[in-house]
Scaffold this motif. Structure first.
Motif, mmCIF file in Angstrom:
data_model
loop_
_atom_site.group_PDB
_atom_site.id
_atom_site.type_symbol
_atom_site.label_atom_id
_atom_site.label_comp_id
_atom_site.label_asym_id
_atom_site.label_seq_id
_atom_site.Cartn_x
_atom_site.Cartn_y
_atom_site.Cartn_z
ATOM 1 N N ALA A 186 12.650 -3.185 39.755
ATOM 2 C CA ALA A 186 12.704 -3.759 38.407
ATOM 3 C C ALA A 186 11.645 -3.141 37.496
ATOM 4 N N THR A 187 10.464 -2.867 38.064
ATOM 5 C CA THR A 187 9.401 -2.257 37.259
ATOM 6 C C THR A 187 9.793 -0.851 36.803
ATOM 7 N N LEU A 188 10.325 -0.061 37.736
ATOM 8 C CA LEU A 188 10.763 1.289 37.372
ATOM 9 C C LEU A 188 11.885 1.233 36.336
ATOM 10 N N THR A 189 12.786 0.272 36.518
ATOM 11 C CA THR A 189 13.876 0.135 35.548
ATOM 12 C C THR A 189 13.346 -0.292 34.188
ATOM 13 N N ALA A 190 12.424 -1.265 34.190
ATOM 14 C CA ALA A 190 11.850 -1.719 32.919
ATOM 15 C C ALA A 190 11.109 -0.587 32.219
ATOM 16 N N ALA A 191 10.404 0.229 33.007
ATOM 17 C CA ALA A 191 9.691 1.359 32.406
ATOM 18 C C ALA A 191 10.676 2.331 31.763
ATOM 19 N N ARG A 192 11.799 2.604 32.446
ATOM 20 C CA ARG A 192 12.798 3.506 31.884
ATOM 21 C C ARG A 192 13.455 2.917 30.643
ATOM 22 N N VAL A 193 13.757 1.614 30.697
ATOM 23 C CA VAL A 193 14.422 0.982 29.554
ATOM 24 C C VAL A 193 13.496 0.948 28.340
ATOM 25 N N ILE A 194 12.277 0.483 28.543
ATOM 26 C CA ILE A 194 11.368 0.309 27.412
ATOM 27 C C ILE A 194 10.979 1.656 26.810
ATOM 28 N N THR A 195 10.632 2.618 27.677
ATOM 29 C CA THR A 195 10.282 3.944 27.149
ATOM 30 C C THR A 195 11.481 4.618 26.489
ATOM 31 N N GLY A 196 12.662 4.400 27.060
ATOM 32 C CA GLY A 196 13.862 4.967 26.436
ATOM 33 C C GLY A 196 14.135 4.357 25.077
ATOM 34 N N LEU A 197 13.954 3.025 24.971
ATOM 35 C CA LEU A 197 14.149 2.378 23.678
ATOM 36 C C LEU A 197 13.106 2.826 22.663
ATOM 37 N N VAL A 198 11.858 2.996 23.116
ATOM 38 C CA VAL A 198 10.810 3.481 22.215
ATOM 39 C C VAL A 198 11.171 4.867 21.699
ATOM 40 N N ARG A 199 11.632 5.734 22.593
ATOM 41 C CA ARG A 199 12.019 7.087 22.169
ATOM 42 C C ARG A 199 13.221 7.051 21.218
ATOM 43 N N THR A 200 14.191 6.158 21.519
ATOM 44 C CA THR A 200 15.377 6.065 20.670
ATOM 45 C C THR A 200 15.033 5.572 19.280
ATOM 46 N N VAL A 201 14.199 4.530 19.213
ATOM 47 C CA VAL A 201 13.800 3.997 17.909
ATOM 48 C C VAL A 201 12.990 5.030 17.144
ATOM 49 N N ALA A 202 12.105 5.754 17.846
ATOM 50 C CA ALA A 202 11.284 6.758 17.177
ATOM 51 C C ALA A 202 12.132 7.879 16.604
ATOM 52 N N GLN A 203 13.143 8.306 17.365
ATOM 53 C CA GLN A 203 13.980 9.405 16.900
ATOM 54 C C GLN A 203 14.907 8.991 15.764
#
Length: 363
Positions: free
Chosen positions: A95-112
Motif C-alpha cells: 500500500a505504501t509503494l502504491t500510495a507513493a506512485r499514486v501521489i507522486t503521479g498525481l503531483v506530476r500530472t497536476v504540475a504538467q
C-alpha cells in the motif's frame, strides 16, 4: 499447534491460497482493461490511479488468500499472530509503494497541466515520494511491534549531524524549492546566466538544474549557483520577444522609401516565417549618421528565443533582395590610401564611401 494437521485442513488451505492467486490474476487483467479505458480520457489522473492499483490489488488478494489459508491450519496462537503480522506488514508495504506512485503521479500530472507550476521538475515529486515512503516505513515498524519513539528521538539528534555533513546538498535542495516557489524559473524557460551559460531549462531536481543548450548539450548548474547569480529569463513575463536588427543605407537614399520598403519586408516575414508574430507592428528607427551610411534599427517580433535566428536569417535575405530591386544602395566603408610625396614610408589613410581606390601622388 493445537492439534494435528489433517488432510482437509491442507486441502482447504491450498484452495484458499490458490483462490487468492486466481483472484489476483483476474483482478490484474481487469485493471489492465480499465487502464486501456482510462488512457482514452483527457484527465491523466485516472491513468496514474489505475496503474498503481494494478500493483496493490492483486497482491492484496494474494495476501488475503494466504491469511485465509493460515486460519484454516491449526496453528498456535503465537504462530498465527506472527503470520498475521507478517501479512499485514506485507500489505502495508504494498500500500505504501502504491500510495507513493499514486501521489507522486498525481503531483506530476497536476504540475504538467498548469503552466505556472514546474512542469517537469522532479524536486516536488522526489520530496513527496520520500515523505510517503518514510511514513509507510514507520507504520510497518509499528505494526511489527517495534517502538518508533526511540527511533524518532535518534533521528532528531542524528539529524543535526547529518545536516552539518550535508550542508551543500541541503542548500541546493532549499535553493531549488525557492526557485520553483518564486516562479522566477520554470522548466521550459530559456535563461542566460551572467557567467555565460544559456539554454532551455529541462529539469530542476533536488540538487541541480539541467539546462539544454541550442547545440543539444546539457549544462548542469547547482541550484545555489542559479539562485545566487544574475540571470536573464527570456521566457518571462511572456515568451514572445522582440529582435533588433541593425542596417544602414547610403546618404543618397530616400529615407521615406527605405522605411516603406523595410516595413513591407518586415510584414512579409512576420506572416511567412514560422515562429514569427503575425500581428507584430513593424518598427524602423533611424538613429546615426555614420561615416559611410545612415544607420537604423529594425524591430521584429519573435515567438520564442530560438526562433530569432531563423527569422533574422530570412529577414536579411529578403531585405537585401528588395533593396537591390528598389535601387537602394547599402554602402560599405572603403579605405583610401595616399602616399605622401618625398617619403614613401608615410601613409595617410582616408575613409570614405564609394569604390575602392589607391592614389599615389609620386606616380
Amino acid at each position: 499447534m493445537t492439534r494435528a494437521v489433517e488432510v482437509h485442513d491442507l486441502i482447504f488451505a491450498c484452495a484458499a491460497l490458490l483462490g487468492g492467486l486466481l483472484a489476483g490474476l483476474l483482478l490484474r487483467i481487469l485493471l489492465r482493461w480499465l487502464g486501456v479505458r482510462a488512457g482514452r480520457t483527457r484527465w491523466g489522473g485516472d491513468d496514474v490511479i489505475v496503474d498503481a492499483l494494478r500493483t496493490l490489488v492483486p497482491w492484496a488478494a494474494v495476501a488475503a488468500g494466504a491469511a485465509v489459508a493460515a486460519e484454516a491450519l491449526p496453528l498456535s496462537a503465537r504462530t498465527g499472530r506472527n503470520v498475521n503480522m507478517t501479512l499485514t506488514a506485507f500489505v502495508i508495504v504494498a500500500a505504501t509503494l502504491t500510495a507513493a506512485r499514486v501521489i507522486t503521479g498525481l503531483v506530476r500530472t497536476v504540475a504538467q497541466s498548469r503552466a505556472a507550476v514546474a512542469g517537469s521538475a522532479t524536486i516536488f515529486v522526489n520530496i513527496t515520494r520520500v515523505v510517503v515512503l518514510a511514513m509507510g516505513f514507520l507504520v510497518v515498524l509499528q505494526t511489527l511491534g517495534i517502538s518508533i519513539a526511540p527511533l524518532l528521538t535518534a533521528l532528531g539528534v542524528g539529524g543535526l549531524a547529518v545536516a552539518l555533513a550535508l550542508q551543500d546538498t541541503l542548500a541546493n535542495l532549499f535553493a531549488g524549492v525557492h526557485i520553483l516557489a518564486s516562479k522566477t524559473v520554470q522548466p521550459g524557460d530559456y535563461i542566460r546566466l551572467s557567467s555565460g551559460e544559456e539554454g532551455y531549462v529541462v529539469d530542476i531536481n533536488w540538487r541541480n538544474t539541467v539546462v539544454r543548450q541550442l547545440s543539444n548539450n546539457l549544462v548542469i548548474i547547482p541550484n545555489t549557483q542559479l539562485s545566487g547569480t544574475n540571470m536573464t529569463n527570456f521566457s518571462r513575463p511572456e515568451q514572445e520577444m522582440t529582435l533588433t536588427v541593425l542596417a544602414g543605407v547610403g546618404y543618397d537614399s530616400d529615407l521615406e522609401q527605405v522605411e516603406r520598403v523595410t516595413v513591407e519586408v518586415v510584414t512579409e516575414v512576420m506572416k511567412d516565417v514560422e515562429g514569427a508574430v503575425p500581428d507584430h507592428e513593424p518598427l524602423v528607427r533611424f538613429h546615426t549618421f555614420g561615416d559611410s551610411r545612415i544607420s537604423f534599427n529594425v524591430i521584429l517580433g519573435v515567438g520564442e528565443f530560438s526562433d530569432q535566428y531563423r527569422i533574422k536569417h530570412e529577414f536579411i535575405k529578403r531585405l537585401h533582395q528588395r533593396f537591390r530591386a528598389e535601387g537602394i544602395r547599402i554602402p560599405s566603408p572603403v579605405r583610401q590610401v595616399a602616399i605622401a610625396p618625398g617619403n614613401p614610408q608615410i601613409v595617410i589613410p582616408h575613409q570614405r564611401s564609394g569604390a575602392e581606390s589607391v592614389q599615389d601622388p609620386i606616380a
